[in-house]
Enzyme design. Structure first.
Site, PDB file in Angstrom:
ATOM      1  CG  ASP A 134      -1.743  -1.416   1.238  1.00 25.14           C
ATOM      2  OD1 ASP A 134      -1.834  -1.680   0.153  1.00 25.14           O
ATOM      3  OD2 ASP A 134      -2.770  -0.898   2.726  1.00 25.14           O
ATOM      4  NE  ARG A 184      -3.655  -0.552  -4.373  1.00 24.76           N
ATOM      5  CZ  ARG A 184      -3.275  -1.162  -2.829  1.00 24.76           C
ATOM      6  NH1 ARG A 184      -3.402  -2.891  -3.260  1.00 24.76           N
ATOM      7  NH2 ARG A 184      -2.731  -0.705  -2.182  1.00 24.76           N
TER       8      ARG A 184
HETATM    9  C1  LIG Z   1      -8.477  -2.021  -4.547  1.00 27.80           C
HETATM   10  C2  LIG Z   1      -7.894  -0.697  -3.537  1.00 27.80           C
HETATM   11  C3  LIG Z   1      -6.798  -0.271  -3.165  1.00 27.80           C
HETATM   12  C4  LIG Z   1      -6.803   1.404  -2.173  1.00 27.80           C
HETATM   13  N1  LIG Z   1      -4.971   1.204  -1.580  1.00 27.80           N
HETATM   14  C5  LIG Z   1      -4.959   2.624  -1.394  1.00 27.80           C
HETATM   15  C6  LIG Z   1      -3.930   2.894  -0.946  1.00 27.80           C
HETATM   16  O1  LIG Z   1      -2.404   1.777  -0.793  1.00 27.80           O
HETATM   17  N2  LIG Z   1      -3.156   3.931  -0.790  1.00 27.80           N
HETATM   18  C7  LIG Z   1      -4.335   5.477  -0.983  1.00 27.80           C
HETATM   19  O2  LIG Z   1      -3.881   6.458  -0.375  1.00 27.80           O
HETATM   20  N3  LIG Z   1      -5.520   5.363  -1.153  1.00 27.80           N
HETATM   21  C8  LIG Z   1      -6.185   3.346  -1.365  1.00 27.80           C
HETATM   22  N4  LIG Z   1      -7.086   3.289  -1.768  1.00 27.80           N
HETATM   23  C9  LIG Z   1      -7.710   4.370  -1.837  1.00 27.80           C
HETATM   24  C10 LIG Z   1      -8.045   4.861  -2.475  1.00 27.80           C
HETATM   25  O3  LIG Z   1      -6.971   6.447  -2.552  1.00 27.80           O
HETATM   26  C11 LIG Z   1      -9.244   6.353  -2.444  1.00 27.80           C
HETATM   27  O4  LIG Z   1      -9.422   7.243  -2.220  1.00 27.80           O
HETATM   28  C12 LIG Z   1     -10.897   5.351  -2.843  1.00 27.80           C
HETATM   29  O5  LIG Z   1      -9.982   4.357  -4.226  1.00 27.80           O
HETATM   30  C13 LIG Z   1     -11.256   6.398  -3.715  1.00 27.80           C
HETATM   31  O6  LIG Z   1     -11.093   6.728  -4.614  1.00 27.80           O
HETATM   32  P1  LIG Z   1     -12.273   7.022  -6.097  1.00 27.80           P
HETATM   33  O7  LIG Z   1     -10.859   6.518  -7.108  1.00 27.80           O
HETATM   34  O8  LIG Z   1     -12.911   6.003  -5.563  1.00 27.80           O
HETATM   35  O9  LIG Z   1     -12.474   7.796  -6.640  1.00 27.80           O
HETATM   36  P2  LIG Z   1     -13.657   9.095  -5.922  1.00 27.80           P
HETATM   37  O10 LIG Z   1     -13.669  10.260  -7.182  1.00 27.80           O
HETATM   38  O11 LIG Z   1     -12.962   9.164  -4.564  1.00 27.80           O
HETATM   39  O12 LIG Z   1     -14.729   8.205  -5.671  1.00 27.80           O
HETATM   40  C14 LIG Z   1     -15.815   8.300  -7.757  1.00 27.80           C
HETATM   41  C15 LIG Z   1     -17.099   7.591  -6.907  1.00 27.80           C
HETATM   42  O13 LIG Z   1     -16.744   6.338  -5.753  1.00 27.80           O
HETATM   43  C16 LIG Z   1     -17.739   5.973  -5.489  1.00 27.80           C
HETATM   44  N5  LIG Z   1     -17.300   6.267  -4.191  1.00 27.80           N
HETATM   45  C17 LIG Z   1     -15.329   5.890  -4.049  1.00 27.80           C
HETATM   46  N6  LIG Z   1     -15.415   5.878  -2.709  1.00 27.80           N
HETATM   47  C18 LIG Z   1     -16.334   5.327  -1.754  1.00 27.80           C
HETATM   48  C19 LIG Z   1     -16.761   5.105  -1.015  1.00 27.80           C
HETATM   49  N7  LIG Z   1     -16.067   4.800   0.035  1.00 27.80           N
HETATM   50  N8  LIG Z   1     -18.024   4.143   0.154  1.00 27.80           N
HETATM   51  C20 LIG Z   1     -18.896   4.713  -1.167  1.00 27.80           C
HETATM   52  N9  LIG Z   1     -18.910   5.037  -2.453  1.00 27.80           N
HETATM   53  C21 LIG Z   1     -17.651   5.448  -3.102  1.00 27.80           C
HETATM   54  C22 LIG Z   1     -18.294   7.020  -5.159  1.00 27.80           C
HETATM   55  O14 LIG Z   1     -20.044   6.939  -6.076  1.00 27.80           O
HETATM   56  C23 LIG Z   1     -17.632   8.256  -5.876  1.00 27.80           C
HETATM   57  O15 LIG Z   1     -18.620   9.085  -6.475  1.00 27.80           O
HETATM   58  C24 LIG Z   1      -7.481   2.102  -2.097  1.00 27.80           C
HETATM   59  C25 LIG Z   1      -8.660   2.385  -2.765  1.00 27.80           C
HETATM   60  C26 LIG Z   1      -8.851   0.688  -3.698  1.00 27.80           C
HETATM   61  C27 LIG Z   1     -10.204   0.699  -4.648  1.00 27.80           C
END
Ligand SMILES: Cc1cc2nc3c(=O)[nH]c(=O)nc-3n(C[C@H](O)[C@H](O)[C@H](O)COP(=O)(O)OP(=O)(O)OC[C@H]3O[C@@H](n4cnc5c(N)ncnc54)[C@H](O)[C@@H]3O)c2cc1C
Length: 309
Positions: free
Chosen positions: A131, A181
């Site tokens: 991560d 990732r």
């Molecule tokens: C497999 C995976 C691994 C990850 N690993 C890391 C890591 O190592 N380090 C790190 O900093 N971040 C990590 N993240 C989190 C990432 O950085 C984002 O904070 C998170 O994925 C929300 O951003 P988004 O790309 O979904 O887009 P956004 O623009 O935040 O969201 C787009 C849409 O997705 C949906 N959505 C997003 N989040 C949520 C939620 N929590 N609940 C419900 N609906 C939601 C909503 O409909 C929103 O409008 C990880 C995420 C995933 C999926």
């Protein structure tokens, strides 16, 4: 950054709130939307169900910033057992680890050693993901990642599209054939370190995604995974892949357990590579607060569960 998001991210670091929140049933009930349960068996049961839908899984045992060597040892031993169990059950499930849970704050050397032990136990055909945490850890994380890649090409790293530095980090990693990732980024970061508006972050994400897909096809990236729930962005990435004649099974999207379930299934059924990160463990408070910060509308589940108690 929105005021609610900033407040939730600040609360995610608050020990007083963590100790109290973890005791309330209505909070636990809200957390269960994003976690199948606190135990490894809960996570494995979820992985089996997802496998039936052709959705791959990555497990992560929640925890971060441990403060003594014994704890790092305990976390490593736990993950070694996890790998043994996953292999014996013939699940293709992978793991993703946080370096601060493996002693990065105590000693980068100790931490690197712990990850090496996990890599020695992992099947070389599977990726062991690392991560990415708050920006103060990026240099140390990348240093360890580069050291590990030399012997273990199946190590993967998470990179955050919101950081101004990430495009340069990708360029520096390409000669080493990394597995990346790509996420948007989950932490509260200042404007000189990270982009602040969703539109700007999305532009950065898409540009990096295009670069990673092209590099994967060209052989400079071993594996690219797009970890996002953003359906519009996923649509742009899959359209781009189709326009470049990139096979669907070369395009991988990962999401978090419980979020956008229908989209996870739609991608898998459509022939894209669909994966889910399943978190488990009892140290869920900071992780859960970051999920609330990503979508403050999730606070509504808390309110509903409070009202139902
Ligand atoms: C497999 C995976 C691994 C990850 N690993 C890391 C890591 O190592 N380090 C790190 O900093 N971040 C990590 N993240 C989190 C990432 O950085 C984002 O904070 C998170 O994925 C929300 O951003 P988004 O790309 O979904 O887009 P956004 O623009 O935040 O969201 C787009 C849409 O997705 C949906 N959505 C997003 N989040 C949520 C939620 N929590 N609940 C419900 N609906 C939601 C909503 O409909 C929103 O409008 C990880 C995420 C995933 C999926």
């Amino acid at each position: 950054m929105g005021a609610t998001r900033a407040l939730l991210l600040a609360a995610s670091q608050n020990r007083f709130l963590r100790e109290r929140a973890s005791r309330y049933a209505f909070v636990k009930k809200s957390v269960s939307r994003f976690m199948p349960g606190e135990t490894l068996d809960d996570a494995i049961a979820a992985a089996r169900k997802l496998k039936e839908q052709n959705i791959g899984t990555v497990l992560t045992h929640l925890g971060e910033n441990i403060s003594d060597h014994q704890e790092a040892e305990k976390v490593t031993s736990h993950y070694l057992q996890v790998l043994e169990k996953l292999h014996s059950e013939n699940l293709e499930t992978e793991i993703s680890v946080k370096l601060t849970q493996l002693g990065l704050d105590l000693s980068p050397q100790l931490c690197e050693q712990q990850v090496r032990r996990l890599l020695d136990a992992e099947n070389p055909g599977r990726t062991l993901w690392i991560d990415m945490e708050a920006s103060g850890y990026v240099d140390a994380t990348l240093d360890i990642y580069k050291n590990l890649l030399a012997k273990h090409p199946n190590t993967g790293i998470c990179l955050q599209a919101y950081l101004h530095r990430t495009a340069a980090d990708v360029d520096a990693l390409l000669p080493m054939k990394p597995s990346i990732r790509l996420v948007k980024g989950a932490y509260a970061e200042p404007a000189n370190v990270a982009m602040q508006s969703k539109n700007v972050i999305d532009v950065s994400y898409f540009a990096l995604a295009q670069k990673l897909l092209r590099a994967q096809i060209g052989g400079d990236v071993r594996r690219a995974a797009f970890a996002t729930h953003d359906a519009a962005l996923i649509g742009r990435i899959t359209d781009f892949a189709a326009a470049e004649n990139i096979a669907k099974n070369q395009v991988e999207v990962q999401m978090l357990y419980g979020i956008q379930r229908a989209e996870q299934v739609r991608l898998a059924n459509g022939g894209w590579r669909s994966g889910v990160l399943v978190a488990y463990g009892d140290y869920w408070y900071p992780w859960f607060m970051r999920r609330l910060a990503e979508r403050p509308a999730n606070l509504w589940f808390l309110v509903r569960n409070l009202a139902g108690n």
